[in-house]
Design a protein around this motif. Structure first.
Motif, short mmCIF file in Angstrom:
data_model
loop_
_atom_site.label_atom_id
_atom_site.label_comp_id
_atom_site.label_asym_id
_atom_site.label_seq_id
_atom_site.Cartn_x
_atom_site.Cartn_y
_atom_site.Cartn_z
N PRO A 197 1.10 11.29 8.96
CA PRO A 197 0.05 10.28 9.18
C PRO A 197 -1.26 10.85 9.72
O PRO A 197 -1.29 11.93 10.32
N ALA A 222 0.83 -1.20 0.00
CA ALA A 222 0.00 0.00 0.00
C ALA A 222 0.86 1.25 0.00
O ALA A 222 0.58 2.23 -0.71
N HIS A 227 -10.18 -1.80 9.94
CA HIS A 227 -8.77 -1.59 9.62
C HIS A 227 -7.93 -2.05 10.81
O HIS A 227 -8.15 -1.60 11.93
N LEU A 250 0.97 4.15 -2.91
CA LEU A 250 0.69 5.55 -2.61
C LEU A 250 1.82 6.44 -3.13
O LEU A 250 1.60 7.50 -3.71
N CYS A 266 -4.49 -1.69 12.52
CA CYS A 266 -3.46 -0.66 12.42
C CYS A 266 -2.25 -0.93 13.29
O CYS A 266 -2.35 -1.61 14.30
N TYR A 280 -2.03 5.01 7.74
CA TYR A 280 -2.60 5.77 6.63
C TYR A 280 -2.03 7.18 6.67
O TYR A 280 -1.98 7.80 7.73
N ARG A 281 -1.62 7.69 5.49
CA ARG A 281 -0.83 8.91 5.49
C ARG A 281 -1.18 9.81 4.32
O ARG A 281 -1.77 9.36 3.34
N THR A 282 -0.75 11.06 4.41
CA THR A 282 -0.78 11.95 3.26
C THR A 282 0.65 12.16 2.79
O THR A 282 1.54 12.46 3.61
N ASP A 291 -4.03 8.21 1.79
CA ASP A 291 -4.94 7.07 1.96
C ASP A 291 -5.61 7.09 3.33
O ASP A 291 -6.13 6.08 3.78
N VAL A 292 -5.61 8.26 4.00
CA VAL A 292 -6.37 8.38 5.25
C VAL A 292 -7.85 8.47 4.86
O VAL A 292 -8.22 9.36 4.09
N SER A 303 -7.73 13.15 8.42
CA SER A 303 -7.12 13.33 7.10
C SER A 303 -6.72 14.78 6.89
O SER A 303 -5.69 15.07 6.28
#
Ligand code: GLA
Length: 388
Positions: free
Chosen positions: A31, A4, A377, A8, A379, A55-57, A125-126, A134
Motif C-alpha cells: 500500500p 476498485a 479521498h 486493479l 480512506c 490505494y496499492r501497487t 492506484d496510488v 507511490s
C-alpha cells in the motif's frame, strides 16, 4: 473485494497475460500511506504516526529459469524493462519507474539474497506525485514479489522496508527516511502505527471507529522536492552536530535552546520543528488512542504551523486548504499538510458525519494556483504488504 480492488487485480493480470503470456504464479500488493503527524522526523531518528491506505501497487510474478527480470508496467502503457540479475554493477534504467524496480532487486542482491529471474507485471492506484508514497509502495511490492516467489522467509517486513529504503537512498538517489517503506510493509488494518524510527519498534494505535481519514489532494505537484528535502536534512544534521547529539531525536526544546548559542537562526528553526514535532507525535498517538479528537486536532494544527513557520515546507495554497478543512471540522478533529511538502496532500481526521460538509467546503472554496479543484479521498487504514 471492493470494485476498485477487483479492477486493479484484473488490470495487473491482463498486463501479465499481454506481456508474458499465461498466468502469474502469484500476485502481491503493497500500500501507499498517509502520515497523520510526525513530519521530517524519521531521518532524525524520531517518531511518526502514519497509516497504510487502500490505494496499492500490485505485482503479478512468475519465476524464470534464467537470471533475467522482465517487468511490464500497466500504468505506463505496458512499457517493458528488462535487466539481467547477473550484471554487476546493475545499470540504471531509462525510465524512472523502472529504476525503482531495478533498485529493489539491486538492494536485495547486495544484501546477499540470491535472486532468480522473474516475469513481472505492475499496476497501481496510488496517486502519483501527490506525496502518498507511490514509489515506496512500488519498491516494497517488488521486494515482496521476490520474497514470495523464492520463499525468503528470513526477510521479515522490517528487513524488506530497510532494503526498499536502501534502494531509494543508494540506487535512485533520494535521501528519504524509513517511514514510507516501513508503513507499507507493516501497516495494520484499522490502525495507525506509532513508529520509533531509531529502534523501528511500531505500536499499532487504533483509529476510533466513527472517525474518517480524509486525504485531500491540493493538485499542486511537488516541485523542488528532492533538493529542498535534502537541504532540510543537512540542516537537521548540522543542528544535531552543533548540539553534540547523534540525532535531533535526542533533544527536547529546553536542551535545544540551551545548546543553541552560535547556531544560525534558520537552522535553529528547522531543529525546533523536529524537536517539537516529535513531542506532538507522541502526544497525538496517546490522544488518538484515548479518542480525544479535540486534542489530536490541536496537535495537527500546531504541526502544520510548525511546518509553515519553522520548517518552511508548506505553500500558501496548502495553508488555505488546511484552513478550509480546519474551519469545517472545528474541535471534532483536525487537518494538516502531510508528506515531504511543497505541494501534495492535506490529511484530515474528522467524524464520519462531517465528511460531506468537509467535501463541500473544499469544493466550494479551494482552487489550486492553476485553477484546479482538489481531489478528496475517503480512506480506511489498511494492512501492509503481502500476498493478494
Ligand atoms: C518523504 C520521505 C519520508 C519522510 C517524509 C517527511 O515522504 O520519503 O521518509 O521524511 O517525506 O516526513
Amino acid at each position: 473485494m471492493s470494485g476498485a480492488a477487483g479492477a486493479l487485480q484484473a488490470r495487473v493480470l491482463g498486463q501479465f497475460r499481454a506481456s508474458h503470456g499465461g498466468a502469474p504464479a502469484l500476485v502481491v500488493q503493497a500500500p501507499g500511506r498517509v502520515n497523520l503527524i510526525g513530519e521530517h522526523t524519521d531521518y532524525n531518528d524520531g517518531y511518526v504516526l502514519p497509516c497504510a491506505i487502500g490505494y496499492r501497487t500490485l505485482v503479478a510474478a512468475r519465476p524464470r529459469a534464467d537470471t533475467l527480470v522482465r517487468v511490464a508496467a500497466a500504468d505506463c502503457g505496458g512499457a517493458v524493462d528488462s535487466f539481467d540479475l547477473a550484471d554487476d554493477p546493475l545499470p540504471h534504467a531509462a525510465a524512472p519507474w523502472a529504476d525503482y524496480v531495478r533498485g529493489m532487486a539491486w538492494a536485495m542482491r547486495d544484501a546477499g539474497h540470491a535472486l532468480r529471474g522473474a516475469d513481472l507485471a505492475i499496476a497501481g492506484d496510488v496517486p502519483q506525485g501527490s506525496g502518498l508514497s507511490s514509489s515506496a509502495s512500488l519498491q516494497v511490492a517488488v521486494g515482496q514479489a521476490f520474497k514470495s516467489l523464492q520463499g525468503l522467509d528470513a526477510l521479515d517486513p522490517t528487513a524488506l522496508a530497510r532494503l526498499a529504503q536502501r534502494a531509494e537512498n543508494d540506487f535512485v538517489g533520494c535521501r528519504c527516511g524509513i517511514m514510507d517503506q516501513l508503513i507499507s510493509a507493516r501497516g495494520v488494518a484499522g490502525h495507525a502505527l506509532l513508529i520509533d524510527c531509531r529502534s523501528l519498534e511500531a505500536t499499532p494505535v487504533p483509529l476510533p471507529r466513527d472517525v474518517a481519514v480524509l486525504i485531500v489532494e491540493s493538485r499542486i505537484s511537488r516541485g523542488l522536492v528532492d533538493s529542498e528535502y535534502n537541504r532540510r536534512r543537512e540542516q537537521c544534521e548540522a543542528a544535531a552536530r552543533h548540539c553534540s547529539v547523534a540525532a535531533l531525536r535526542d533533544l527536547d526544546l529546553a536542551s535545544l535552546e540551551a545548546g543553541a548559542a552560535g547556531l544560525e537562526a534558520t537552522t535553529l528553526r528547522r531543529a525546533r520543528h523536529v524537536v517539537t514535532e516529535n513531542a506532538r507525535t507522541l502526544a497525538a498517538a496517546q490522544a488518538l488512542a484515548a479518542g480525544d479528537l479535540d486534542r489530536v486536532g490541536r496537535l495537527m494544527a500546531a504541526s502544520h504551523a510548525s511546518m509553515r513557520d519553522d520548517f518552511e515546507i508548506t505553500l500558501p495554497a496548502i495553508d488555505r486548504l488546511v484552513d478550509i478543512l480546519a474551519n469545517t471540522i472545528g474541535t471534532a478533529g483536525g487537518a494538516r499538510m502531510t508528506g515531504g511538502g511543497f505541494g501534495g496532500c492535506v490529511v484530515a481526521l474528522l467524524p464520519e458525519e462531517r465528511v460531506e460538509a468537509a467535501r463541500a467546503a473544499v469544493q466550494a472554496q479551494y482552487r489550486s494556483p492553476a485553477g484546479e479543484p482538489a481531489r478528496v479521498h475517503l480512506c480506511r487504514a489498511g494492512a501492509g504488504a503481502g500476498l493478494v
